[in-house]
Design a protein around this motif. Sequence first.
Motif, mmCIF file in Angstrom:
data_model
loop_
_atom_site.group_PDB
_atom_site.id
_atom_site.type_symbol
_atom_site.label_atom_id
_atom_site.label_comp_id
_atom_site.label_asym_id
_atom_site.label_seq_id
_atom_site.Cartn_x
_atom_site.Cartn_y
_atom_site.Cartn_z
ATOM 1 N N GLY A 50 45.501 47.413 40.901
ATOM 2 C CA GLY A 50 45.110 48.759 40.503
ATOM 3 C C GLY A 50 44.061 48.805 39.418
ATOM 4 N N ASP A 51 43.792 47.670 38.782
ATOM 5 C CA ASP A 51 42.830 47.633 37.673
ATOM 6 C C ASP A 51 41.579 46.836 38.031
ATOM 7 O OD1 ASP A 51 42.123 48.375 35.037
ATOM 8 O OD2 ASP A 51 42.760 46.439 34.254
ATOM 9 N N MET A 52 41.579 46.233 39.213
ATOM 10 C CA MET A 52 40.493 45.355 39.610
ATOM 11 C C MET A 52 39.258 46.158 40.015
ATOM 12 S SD MET A 52 41.131 42.078 42.040
ATOM 13 C CE MET A 52 41.384 43.055 43.519
ATOM 14 N N GLY A 53 38.077 45.598 39.752
ATOM 15 C CA GLY A 53 36.833 46.270 40.075
ATOM 16 C C GLY A 53 36.591 46.385 41.565
ATOM 17 N N PHE A 54 35.665 47.267 41.929
ATOM 18 C CA PHE A 54 35.368 47.604 43.321
ATOM 19 C C PHE A 54 35.035 46.377 44.169
ATOM 20 C CE2 PHE A 54 32.235 48.758 46.589
ATOM 21 C CZ PHE A 54 32.896 49.787 47.256
ATOM 22 N N GLY A 55 34.187 45.478 43.656
ATOM 23 C CA GLY A 55 33.702 44.372 44.468
ATOM 24 C C GLY A 55 34.491 43.089 44.353
ATOM 25 N N ALA A 56 35.537 43.072 43.548
ATOM 26 C CA ALA A 56 36.227 41.818 43.237
ATOM 27 C C ALA A 56 37.366 41.511 44.199
ATOM 28 C CB ALA A 56 36.770 41.864 41.815
ATOM 29 N N ARG A 57 37.553 40.216 44.439
ATOM 30 C CA ARG A 57 38.753 39.729 45.114
ATOM 31 C C ARG A 57 39.801 39.297 44.088
ATOM 32 N NH1 ARG A 57 37.370 35.811 50.307
ATOM 33 N NH2 ARG A 57 36.482 37.431 51.654
ATOM 34 N N ARG A 58 39.317 38.744 43.008
ATOM 35 C CA ARG A 58 40.196 38.322 41.912
ATOM 36 C C ARG A 58 39.372 38.351 40.631
ATOM 37 N NH1 ARG A 58 44.975 35.075 41.083
ATOM 38 N NH2 ARG A 58 44.920 33.971 39.082
ATOM 39 N N THR A 59 39.960 38.838 39.553
ATOM 40 C CA THR A 59 39.241 38.967 38.284
ATOM 41 C C THR A 59 40.080 38.432 37.135
ATOM 42 O OG1 THR A 59 37.990 40.915 39.015
ATOM 43 C CG2 THR A 59 38.201 40.585 36.642
ATOM 44 N N HIS A 60 39.439 37.646 36.281
ATOM 45 C CA HIS A 60 40.032 37.201 35.025
ATOM 46 C C HIS A 60 39.317 37.925 33.892
ATOM 47 C CE1 HIS A 60 40.981 33.049 37.051
ATOM 48 N NE2 HIS A 60 41.770 34.021 37.481
ATOM 49 N N ASP A 61 40.028 38.744 33.147
ATOM 50 C CA ASP A 61 39.477 39.383 31.958
ATOM 51 C C ASP A 61 39.854 38.565 30.725
ATOM 52 O OD1 ASP A 61 38.184 41.466 33.163
ATOM 53 O OD2 ASP A 61 39.332 43.045 32.154
ATOM 54 N N ILE A 62 38.875 38.331 29.871
ATOM 55 C CA ILE A 62 39.131 37.665 28.599
ATOM 56 C C ILE A 62 39.037 38.721 27.509
ATOM 57 C CG2 ILE A 62 38.452 35.800 27.052
ATOM 58 C CD1 ILE A 62 37.024 34.519 29.463
ATOM 59 N N GLU A 63 40.069 38.814 26.706
ATOM 60 C CA GLU A 63 40.161 39.841 25.664
ATOM 61 C C GLU A 63 40.189 39.168 24.295
ATOM 62 O OE1 GLU A 63 42.843 42.826 28.493
ATOM 63 O OE2 GLU A 63 43.739 41.876 26.724
ATOM 64 N N VAL A 64 39.249 39.535 23.451
ATOM 65 C CA VAL A 64 39.140 38.943 22.123
ATOM 66 C C VAL A 64 39.933 39.780 21.108
ATOM 67 C CG1 VAL A 64 37.039 40.207 21.476
ATOM 68 C CG2 VAL A 64 37.483 37.942 20.482
ATOM 69 N N TRP A 65 40.447 39.122 20.080
ATOM 70 C CA TRP A 65 41.228 39.815 19.051
ATOM 71 C C TRP A 65 40.293 40.537 18.095
ATOM 72 C CZ3 TRP A 65 45.797 41.647 18.148
ATOM 73 C CH2 TRP A 65 46.169 42.010 16.853
ATOM 74 N N LEU A 66 40.518 41.853 17.920
ATOM 75 C CA LEU A 66 39.773 42.662 16.969
ATOM 76 C C LEU A 66 40.744 43.158 15.897
ATOM 77 C CD1 LEU A 66 37.413 44.824 19.249
ATOM 78 C CD2 LEU A 66 36.974 42.603 18.184
ATOM 79 N N PRO A 67 40.722 42.540 14.716
ATOM 80 C CA PRO A 67 41.681 42.930 13.678
ATOM 81 C C PRO A 67 41.493 44.359 13.193
ATOM 82 C CG PRO A 67 40.055 41.365 12.818
ATOM 83 C CD PRO A 67 39.885 41.401 14.299
ATOM 84 N N GLY A 68 40.278 44.900 13.277
ATOM 85 C CA GLY A 68 40.057 46.273 12.851
ATOM 86 C C GLY A 68 40.798 47.277 13.715
#
Length: 430
Positions: free
Chosen positions: A325-343
């Motif tokens: 439900g969160d994957m982009g239109f053209g993707a078969r599989r997606t890995h999102d990398i999320e960086v830590w934002l202390p603010g």
Amino acid sequence: MHDIRTIRDTPEAFDAALARRGLSPMSSDLLALDSARRACITAAEAALAERNAASKQVGAAKAKGDEAEFERLRALVADKKAEIARLEDEARDKDAALRDALLGIPNLPDADVPDGADEADNVEIDRWGTPRAFDFKPVEHFEIPGVVPGMDFETAAKLSGSRFVLLRGAIARVHRALAQFMLDTHTGENGLVEHMTPVLVRDDAMLGTDKLPKFGDDSFLTREGYWLIPTSEVTLTYSVAGDVLDEATLPRRMTAHTLCFRSEAGSAGRDTAGMLRQHQFEKVEMVSVTHPDHSRAELDRMTRCAEGILEALGLPYRTVVLCTGDMGFGARRTHDIEVWLPGQNTYREISSCSTTGDFQARRMNARFKPAGGGKPEFVHTLNGSGLAVGRCLIAVLENGQQADGSVVLPEVLGPWLGGKLTITAGGVLA
């Protein structure tokens, strides 16, 4: 784009995969349109055969002096000619309608992609680093005293309106250093070939990389009919459009640092503070063109290339697999990398690495010639941020902020900053 022949062979599987994306069945409507298109083609071929047969008989009737038969055959030839033209027009219209329908359907998720409705159902697969324990309350990037002089939103608004920023001095230099560090790492250590691409492209390039028609409203179109690229995924991927590549040249691994532009018509009110979500930003993009058997391994490799940049910068991150439900239109599989934002006291996306399978390759007719012979096959294409430069700047500033308003920068950036690794509270690189 989807292959109508596959939908003909496995309509139930096609609809089941769409259901995982929360979509209603579509195979019956597509197959009805396909059937009508093929019926027109068959009828046109039959009419052509009748016209050709009648054409051959015209001369014989004239030679015999059979005027009535001659006129009948001439009229039949004329009627069949008109019928063929009508049927060919109908077939073209139905073919265009089928293509338009297929272009609007998202890619099908791989079998091991987790089912889910939204980002809450994404699955974490990796985590690196421990968020720093501050002995003061960390603030967001645009509130850090040492950053304020070099991150000017008011002047940018005077120039261009909202969602733009003017960087100057130390902040502009750190931003440039980050992009150079990323490019040098990808080319020197990760085996990617650097490109410098246009940022203005034609419709075909946007269509071939699945940005049109789906994302037309979220992109900028010039008066002359050029699109401003939302990412150099468009230019790097479309560089092989229409090509038949030798299998021995695969994989092709490319990178580019470009300006990117997104109007983001549907994101009003989201992340408007600071430079987290801008209309104009910079990104170091990674694109791979590979053999179908190797695309999953290439996705894991691309993900590691992006993660390695964050590790070198000492920035904590987590990696998630996007759910259906969160994957982009053209993707078969997606890995999102999320960086830590202390603010913000949270992880935020800084890279999205996806395999599209042959979804883009079919749209732009990009194929390879098998080494063992046989018909050309569609390549697989992958894309990923390596990384979004502005968001990386945000992460470096927030994670390196000090109680006195200064910022300590990652040591790895030293060669690109003349060894100066501190932004003073007054905004000077020292």
